[in-house]
Design an enzyme around this catalytic site. Structure first.
Site, PDB file in Angstrom:
ATOM      1  N   GLN A 165     -15.015  12.313  13.402  1.00  0.00           N
ATOM      2  CA  GLN A 165     -16.432  12.616  13.634  1.00  0.00           C
ATOM      3  C   GLN A 165     -16.943  11.850  14.861  1.00  0.00           C
ATOM      4  O   GLN A 165     -17.724  12.384  15.656  1.00  0.00           O
ATOM      5  CB  GLN A 165     -17.274  12.265  12.395  1.00  0.00           C
ATOM      6  CG  GLN A 165     -17.164  13.289  11.274  1.00  0.00           C
ATOM      7  CD  GLN A 165     -17.628  14.677  11.689  1.00  0.00           C
ATOM      8  OE1 GLN A 165     -18.578  14.844  12.448  1.00  0.00           O
ATOM      9  NE2 GLN A 165     -16.939  15.699  11.205  1.00  0.00           N
ATOM     10  N   GLY A 201      11.524   8.818   1.192  1.00  0.00           N
ATOM     11  CA  GLY A 201      10.640   7.697   1.519  1.00  0.00           C
ATOM     12  C   GLY A 201       9.878   7.294   0.283  1.00  0.00           C
ATOM     13  O   GLY A 201       9.909   6.160  -0.168  1.00  0.00           O
ATOM     14  N   ARG A 225     -23.847  12.156  11.425  1.00  0.00           N
ATOM     15  CA  ARG A 225     -22.426  12.176  11.729  1.00  0.00           C
ATOM     16  C   ARG A 225     -21.861  10.752  11.824  1.00  0.00           C
ATOM     17  O   ARG A 225     -20.714  10.520  11.472  1.00  0.00           O
ATOM     18  CB  ARG A 225     -22.299  12.870  13.088  1.00  0.00           C
ATOM     19  CG  ARG A 225     -20.950  13.215  13.519  1.00  0.00           C
ATOM     20  CD  ARG A 225     -21.058  14.119  14.739  1.00  0.00           C
ATOM     21  NE  ARG A 225     -20.249  15.287  14.527  1.00  0.00           N
ATOM     22  CZ  ARG A 225     -20.063  16.235  15.434  1.00  0.00           C
ATOM     23  NH1 ARG A 225     -20.676  16.174  16.602  1.00  0.00           N
ATOM     24  NH2 ARG A 225     -19.287  17.254  15.181  1.00  0.00           N
ATOM     25  N   GLU A 247       3.284   3.119   3.900  1.00  0.00           N
ATOM     26  CA  GLU A 247       2.994   2.306   2.708  1.00  0.00           C
ATOM     27  C   GLU A 247       2.655   3.166   1.497  1.00  0.00           C
ATOM     28  O   GLU A 247       1.824   2.788   0.672  1.00  0.00           O
ATOM     29  CB  GLU A 247       1.849   1.321   2.970  1.00  0.00           C
ATOM     30  CG  GLU A 247       2.215   0.008   3.556  1.00  0.00           C
ATOM     31  CD  GLU A 247       3.624  -0.471   3.364  1.00  0.00           C
ATOM     32  OE1 GLU A 247       4.155  -0.309   2.252  1.00  0.00           O
ATOM     33  OE2 GLU A 247       4.193  -1.020   4.307  1.00  0.00           O
ATOM     34  N   ALA A 278      -9.911  11.525 -10.392  1.00  0.00           N
ATOM     35  CA  ALA A 278     -10.351  10.333 -11.130  1.00  0.00           C
ATOM     36  C   ALA A 278     -10.057   9.071 -10.313  1.00  0.00           C
ATOM     37  O   ALA A 278     -10.888   8.173 -10.207  1.00  0.00           O
ATOM     38  CB  ALA A 278      -9.651  10.275 -12.484  1.00  0.00           C
ATOM     39  N   SER A 279      -8.866   9.040  -9.712  1.00  0.00           N
ATOM     40  CA  SER A 279      -8.495   7.852  -8.919  1.00  0.00           C
ATOM     41  C   SER A 279      -9.448   7.650  -7.747  1.00  0.00           C
ATOM     42  O   SER A 279      -9.855   6.526  -7.440  1.00  0.00           O
ATOM     43  CB  SER A 279      -7.073   8.000  -8.366  1.00  0.00           C
ATOM     44  OG  SER A 279      -6.166   7.961  -9.417  1.00  0.00           O
ATOM     45  N   ASN A 313      10.199  -6.567  -6.405  1.00  0.00           N
ATOM     46  CA  ASN A 313      10.769  -6.358  -5.067  1.00  0.00           C
ATOM     47  C   ASN A 313       9.901  -5.451  -4.197  1.00  0.00           C
ATOM     48  O   ASN A 313      10.178  -5.253  -3.021  1.00  0.00           O
ATOM     49  CB  ASN A 313      12.165  -5.745  -5.178  1.00  0.00           C
ATOM     50  CG  ASN A 313      13.158  -6.752  -5.695  1.00  0.00           C
ATOM     51  OD1 ASN A 313      12.983  -7.951  -5.494  1.00  0.00           O
ATOM     52  ND2 ASN A 313      14.186  -6.277  -6.384  1.00  0.00           N
ATOM     53  N   TYR A 368      11.429  -4.181   8.443  1.00  0.00           N
ATOM     54  CA  TYR A 368      11.605  -3.852   7.027  1.00  0.00           C
ATOM     55  C   TYR A 368      12.128  -2.427   6.943  1.00  0.00           C
ATOM     56  O   TYR A 368      11.408  -1.472   7.251  1.00  0.00           O
ATOM     57  CB  TYR A 368      10.259  -3.980   6.316  1.00  0.00           C
ATOM     58  CG  TYR A 368      10.308  -3.732   4.821  1.00  0.00           C
ATOM     59  CD1 TYR A 368      10.738  -4.736   3.957  1.00  0.00           C
ATOM     60  CD2 TYR A 368       9.918  -2.517   4.281  1.00  0.00           C
ATOM     61  CE1 TYR A 368      10.781  -4.530   2.585  1.00  0.00           C
ATOM     62  CE2 TYR A 368       9.954  -2.300   2.907  1.00  0.00           C
ATOM     63  CZ  TYR A 368      10.381  -3.311   2.076  1.00  0.00           C
ATOM     64  OH  TYR A 368      10.421  -3.119   0.714  1.00  0.00           O
ATOM     65  N   ALA A 369      13.403  -2.285   6.579  1.00  0.00           N
ATOM     66  CA  ALA A 369      14.046  -0.965   6.625  1.00  0.00           C
ATOM     67  C   ALA A 369      14.267  -0.440   5.213  1.00  0.00           C
ATOM     68  O   ALA A 369      15.210  -0.823   4.535  1.00  0.00           O
ATOM     69  CB  ALA A 369      15.369  -1.060   7.377  1.00  0.00           C
TER      70      ALA A 369
END
Ligand SMILES: CCCCCCCC(=O)SCCNC(=O)CCNC(=O)[C@H](O)C(C)(C)COP(=O)(O)OP(=O)(O)OC[C@H]1O[C@@H](n2cnc3c(N)ncnc32)[C@H](O)[C@@H]1OP(=O)(O)O
Ligand SMILES: Cc1cc2nc3c(=O)[nH]c(=O)nc-3n(C[C@H](O)[C@H](O)[C@H](O)COP(=O)(O)OP(=O)(O)OC[C@H]3O[C@@H](n4cnc5c(N)ncnc54)[C@H](O)[C@@H]3O)c2cc1C
Length: 642
Positions: free
Chosen positions: A375, A128, A314, A405, A505-506, A258, A120-121
């Site tokens: 960790q 990007g 940890r 991604e 928030a996200s 798409n 997938y190009a």
């Protein structure tokens, strides 16, 4: 427990059977430890195993089952990638979601039989993230009914696509589609790159490998340029968008349809990340129960380092996260499959929700996975730094997920768009229109948290507290944004000035979703012993995560200082409770030694003897005196002695 992790008893059993078969097939094992190989040797080794797998796959797995294929790849090919990594992860999904039935009939069987290798190009040297500014063009030539692919300048070179450099002979290429001088934006095209017989690049194609990376080096991430390269009109992927012979453009039912191959990876990568986190923790936790260093009580012998509270602190919260990511990942994949089915039949109404959810999850999960793996490495002391632990390789591969991604900050901002729209609904009294994932934004919360105030309230008060902080931060960031616009700031400028708060928030919203997914799963479990072990882990998770974001709940007095002390005490209580189960909670993932590729994380715990064996097999130890010494160091020392 394995059934909980992998989704069913049948799946867990199948994984075990597959591992057992692979253990009996030495031709599928690494011929020597990967850290001692050069990049070329690793690629060769991977291709060797891949070819055997293609022949013998039917004897080991059901090739139509993606989960079995995934497990087989993890065991045999490993996480450093393989020459066909993108073929399965993006090429086939892109064709499945975006090619018309006719196109699928032409290309999919060939791809599935591995007659061709694809990738997938999309990403270019210069762009990007900002897909709207990709520079590769696909200009429609009405006379010949072809698209002419072109790379106008160096920044337009495709750059990064996995397996593009050397392995693939086809690619789904994303390019700006231009018809009669009008630009219709980025669209996906099926493009042949290399001759099917000679594998030589076709005329008009410049292609190669981009060089070694931080990790993931078995994959030949590549560059690609087009010099007025022609493909038939019918190579535009036409399930949702069409271009007729006369150049008429038929637009898709959703502007971003798409982008579905990206959403596919974002949905599926969560479980991949959970597996990498659990692998690193499995290595570190096993080793911590073998490694003895120091005493807690001076009258007693040296303890296993896992007895130290700092070591538990940890490692154990990350064990809880690995489970939480696995459960949230399973829910996300289900939702993705549902949305994909709907999308194929023209219903695109759920795409926005799925995009928002996967954007947030992808970002939070990859970041926290990286934190947890690092960790785990440090928890192994000096030996963690050795490639014998294999943790550094797991880390390098896992954190690639923070970038590919969709860069994490950018994807958090995508979720923030959704949250701000939801906040606007709440502010305008239209909470009933909120989707199920954000319905809590419209619910009035109590003035203070009731954690520690209601006996036997289970996890309800925790969930309400996460909801409160997420809601408060979302409304606060949205207020800031709307406020700046009211003061006359342009929308984009106002957005940029609030983006740190928006991303907070996200993150909070996503962490709430992960907590809720964990609670939903634990509530579903019937087996009392499994439920008990996972309930302990969930207790640790909610308390640890809440402590981590406590400032949000303290600033408006929703949590008090005494509640915070209670939460902290709960963390320490559950560290102790989890200790006896810690190794088992990771062994339940049932990674084989072949898959873990770690000397420190061996199932039999025979670490020291094997570390020595491993070191002796280092290529540097083939001779006692290296030529670097004879050529340079020895003469230097001799000169100094004169
Ligand atoms: C095993 C390891 C394998 C590794 C594989 C790695 C493979 C790769 O990395 S492939 C390349 C991946 N590249 C990326 O992910 C690039 C990231 N960038 C993007 O996805 C886009 O540019 C993005 C989403 C940030 C912005 O897109 P853009 O077209 O500019 O849209 P934008 O103007 O921001 O948003 C417009 C609307 O579209 C919506 N939208 C964007 N994407 C989607 C989507 N996928 N689905 C639904 N809606 C979407 C937005 O939510 C927004 O909605 P609204 O206006 O209602 O708020
Ligand atoms: C291991 C790996 C495998 C990959 N595989 C593929 C593949 O198979 N196919 C493919 O096409 N691509 C692939 N890629 C490319 C990858 O998808 C991109 O690198 C990724 O999407 C990030 O884009 P970028 O490199 O342009 O980063 P940039 O966008 O240049 O990021 C640089 C910085 O700018 C910030 N930034 C950028 N835009 C914004 C904004 N709007 N708001 C706020 N901050 C912003 C980012 O947060 C980041 O901090 C791969 C990359 C890696 C590392």
């Amino acid at each position: 427990m394995a059934a909980q992790i992998w989704g069913s008893e049948k799946r867990a059993r199948r994984r075990r059977e597959i591992s057992a078969k692979i253990a009996q097939m030495p031709e599928l094992h690494d011929s020597k430890p990967l850290p001692f190989m050069t990049r070329e040797e690793k690629i060769m080794e991977s291709a060797r195993k891949l070819t055997i797998l293609t022949e013998k796959m039917g004897q080991i797995i059901d090739p139509t089952d993606p989960a079995e294929l995934y497990h087989l790849n993890n065991e045999v090919l490993g996480l450093e990638g393989n020459p066909m990594a993108l073929h399965g992860v993006m090429f086939i999904p892109a064709l499945s979601a975006q090619a018309s039935d006719e196109q699928q009939a032409k290309w999919l069987p060939r791809a599935l039989r591995r007659e061709i290798i694809g990738t997938y190009a999309q990403t270019e040297l210069g762009h990007g993230t900002n897909l709207q500014n990709l520079e590769t063009t696909a200009t429609y030539d009405l006379a010949t009914q072809e698209f002419v692919l072109h790379t106008p300048q160096i920044t337009a070179l495709k750059w990064w696509p996995g397996n593009l450099g050397k392995s693939s002979n086809y690619a789904v290429v994303v390019a700006h589609m231009i018809i009669k001088a009008k630009n219709y934006g980025p669209h996906p095209f099926m493009v042949q790159l290399r001759d099917e017989k000679t594998h030589e690049p076709l005329p008009g194609i410049t292609i190669g490998d981009i060089g070694p990376k931080m990790a993931y080096n078995i994959v030949d991430n590549g560059f690609l340029g087009f010099n007025k390269y022609r493909i038939p009109r019918t190579n535009l992927l036409m399930r949702h968008t069409k271009v007729e012979a006369d150049g008429t453009y038929i637009k898709p039912p959703h502007a971003k349809i798409n982008y579905s191959a990206m959403v596919h990876v974002r949905a599926y990568m969560l479980t991949g990340q959970a597996i990498m986190l659990a692998s690193a923790l499995n290595i570190a936790t096993r080793y911590s129960s073998v490694r003895r260093q120091g005493q807690i009580d001076k009258s007693q012998p040296e303890v296993k380092v896992l007895e130290y509270q700092t070591q538990q602190h940890r490692l154990f919260p990350s064990i809880a996260r690995a489970y939480a990511f696995q459960f949230a990942g399973a829910e996300t994949v289900k939702l993705y499959e549902h949305v994909l089915k709907e999308m194929k039949s023209g219903n695109v109404s759920l795409m926005a929700d799925l995009h928002a959810l996967t954007s947030g999850l992808k970002s939070v999960v990859t970041y926290q996975t990286g934190e947890g793996i690092e960790q785990a490495r440090m928890a192994c002391g000096g030996h963690g730094y050795s490639m014998a632990s294999y943790i550094s390789e797991i880390y390098g591969v896992a954190i690639g997920g923070c970038t590919y991604e969709g860069e994490n900050m950018v994807m958090l901002l995508q979720l923030a768009r959704y949250l701000v729209k939801s906040a606007a609904l709440v502010k305008s009294g239209q909470s009933s229109k909120l989707g199920p994932l954000v319905a809590y934004l419209g619910v009035k919360s109590e003035p203070t948290s009731l954690i520690d105030r209601i006996p036997n309230s289970g996890f309800t008060e925790y969930v309400k507290t996460f909801q409160h902080v997420s809601k408060r931060q979302t409304l606060k960031a949205a207020d800031m944004f709307f406020g700046l616009m009211e003061k006359g700031e342009k929308r984009e400028i106002a957005w940029n000035k609030c983006s740190v708060e928006l991303n907070r928030a996200s993150r909070l919203h996503t962490r709430l979703f992960i907590v809720e997914a964990f609670v939903r799963r634990v509530n579903e479990i019937a087996d009392i012993r499994i439920k008990e072990a996972l309930t302990d882990l969930l207790h640790l998770h909610v308390n640890y995560e809440l402590l981590d974001i406590a400032s949000y709940a303290l600033e408006d007095g929703f949590l008090s200082a005494s509640q915070l002390d209670y939460i902290r005490d709960q963390v320490y209580l559950y560290l102790g409770k989890i200790r006896p189960n810690a190794v088992s909670l990771l062994d339940s993932w049932e990674f084989s030694d072949i898959e873990l590729r770690s000397v420190l994380g061996r199932r039999d715990g025979n670490v020291y003897e094997n570390l020595f064996k491993w070191a002796k097999s280092s290529p540097l130890n083939k001779t006692d005196v290296l030529s670097s010494v004879t050529q340079y160091l020895k003469p230097m020392m001799e000169k100094a002695r004169l």
